[in-house]
Design an enzyme around this catalytic site. Structure first.
Site, PDB file in Angstrom:
ATOM      1  N   SER A  70      44.910  26.603  53.317  1.00  0.00           N
ATOM      2  CA  SER A  70      44.476  27.905  52.811  1.00  0.00           C
ATOM      3  C   SER A  70      44.697  27.970  51.313  1.00  0.00           C
ATOM      4  CB  SER A  70      45.261  29.019  53.494  1.00  0.00           C
ATOM      5  OG  SER A  70      45.045  30.230  52.803  1.00  0.00           O
ATOM      6  N   MET A  83      40.042  39.083  50.964  1.00  0.00           N
ATOM      7  CA  MET A  83      40.747  40.341  51.269  1.00  0.00           C
ATOM      8  C   MET A  83      40.246  41.439  50.334  1.00  0.00           C
ATOM      9  SD  MET A  83      44.655  39.048  51.661  1.00  0.00           S
ATOM     10  CE  MET A  83      45.081  37.471  52.416  1.00  0.00           C
TER      11      MET A  83
HETATM   12  C1  DX5 Z   1      47.197  35.504  55.790  1.00  0.00           C
HETATM   13  C2  DX5 Z   1      46.090  34.516  55.642  1.00  0.00           C
HETATM   14  C3  DX5 Z   1      46.503  33.114  55.804  1.00  0.00           C
HETATM   15  C4  DX5 Z   1      47.521  32.619  54.800  1.00  0.00           C
HETATM   16  C5  DX5 Z   1      48.445  31.722  55.553  1.00  0.00           C
HETATM   17  O1  DX5 Z   1      46.670  36.765  55.963  1.00  0.00           O
HETATM   18  O2  DX5 Z   1      45.073  34.767  56.598  1.00  0.00           O
HETATM   19  O3  DX5 Z   1      45.377  32.241  55.828  1.00  0.00           O
HETATM   20  O4  DX5 Z   1      46.986  31.906  53.722  1.00  0.00           O
HETATM   21  O5  DX5 Z   1      49.484  31.362  54.725  1.00  0.00           O
HETATM   22  P1  DX5 Z   1      50.790  30.611  55.295  1.00  0.00           P
HETATM   23  O6  DX5 Z   1      50.309  29.320  55.876  1.00  0.00           O
HETATM   24  O7  DX5 Z   1      51.614  30.440  54.081  1.00  0.00           O
HETATM   25  O8  DX5 Z   1      51.396  31.503  56.330  1.00  0.00           O
END
Ligand code: DX5
Ligand code: ZN
Length: 220
Positions: free
Chosen positions: A5, A35
């Site tokens: 991500s 977002m």
């Molecule tokens: C959170 C996002 C995730 C985020 C995950 O709302 O949808 O994709 O990037 O991040 P980690 O892997 O750090 O939990």
């Protein structure tokens, strides 16, 4: 599959950050968290940035739309060339026609459920989708702790896929790292989003390979 991500990457150097996880044995999908500061209390990036990113990476781009009114906006990401476009069950108004629109624009359609959303309520709609994204944290921020209680949903989705009731890729997102990925893999997930575990590592590509090896082993 491992989907780093870019939420945890350096937004001033997105092309380089995409390249850092590419190549042989690297990322299967590049996960992009969109977002809008309405559906979730955080603001990231939108279609123009995704369009630019698509020009500089060969990794299939997986757009996770954490936005209100995804029925209106999702198709733009598909038309831009995203590989998979995921909308949230809690925000979508017409899940079936939105899935059809995404597919007609050339992308795979994904449906995501937040931790408090019941999978059973969405099984019918999921017949029109290619991907089920099960949130393993409350959406909005990277670096949160994995909610192990979501593994019941993953196991239930796995059963539905294995018995032919659904044909979705089961993706998990939130808190996936070396300590949690094996649980998610053993529960039956196919695709693992990892932000901080990949971009927080000194060698993000090596982190992708290590996570995949763990997942493959745990899946058996
Ligand atoms: C959170 C996002 C995730 C985020 C995950 O709302 O949808 O994709 O990037 O991040 P980690 O892997 O750090 O939990
Ligand atoms: Zn995400």
């Amino acid at each position: 599959m491992i989907a780093p991500s870019i939420l945890s990457a350096d937004f001033a150097h997105l092309a380089d950050e995409a390249h850092r996880v590419g190549g042989a044995g690297g990322a299967d999908w590049l996960h992009v968290d969109v977002m809008d500061n309405h559906f979730v209390p955080n603001l990231t990036l939108g279609l123009p940035v995704v369009q630019s990113l698509l020009k500089v990476t060969d990794i299939p781009v997986d757009c996770h739309l954490m936005i209100d009114d995804p029925d209106r906006w999702a198709v733009g990401f598909a038309e831009a060339g995203a590989y998979n476009v995921t909308v949230h069950a809690e925000a979508v108004r017409d899940p079936i026609s939105t899935a059809l629109d995404i597919r007609a624009a050339g992308a795979r359609a994904g449906l995501s459920i937040k931790p408090d959303t019941d999978l059973d309520d969405w099984v019918e709609a999921l017949r029109s989708y290619d991907t089920l994204l099960i949130m393993t944290v409350e959406p909005g921020f990277g670096g949160q702790s994995f909610l192990a209680e979501m593994m019941d949903k993953v196991r239930s989705a796995r059963r539905m896929v294995d018995t032919g009731h659904l044909t979705v890729v089961i993706e998990v997102d939130g808190g996936i790292n070396a300590d949690t990925i094996e649980q998610a893999a053993a529960a039956g997930a196919d695709c693992f989003v990892a932000g901080s575990a990949v971009y927080g590592a000194d060698d993000p590509a090596a982190a992708v390979r290590a996570l995949r090896e763990q997942a493959v082993r745990a899946r058996g």
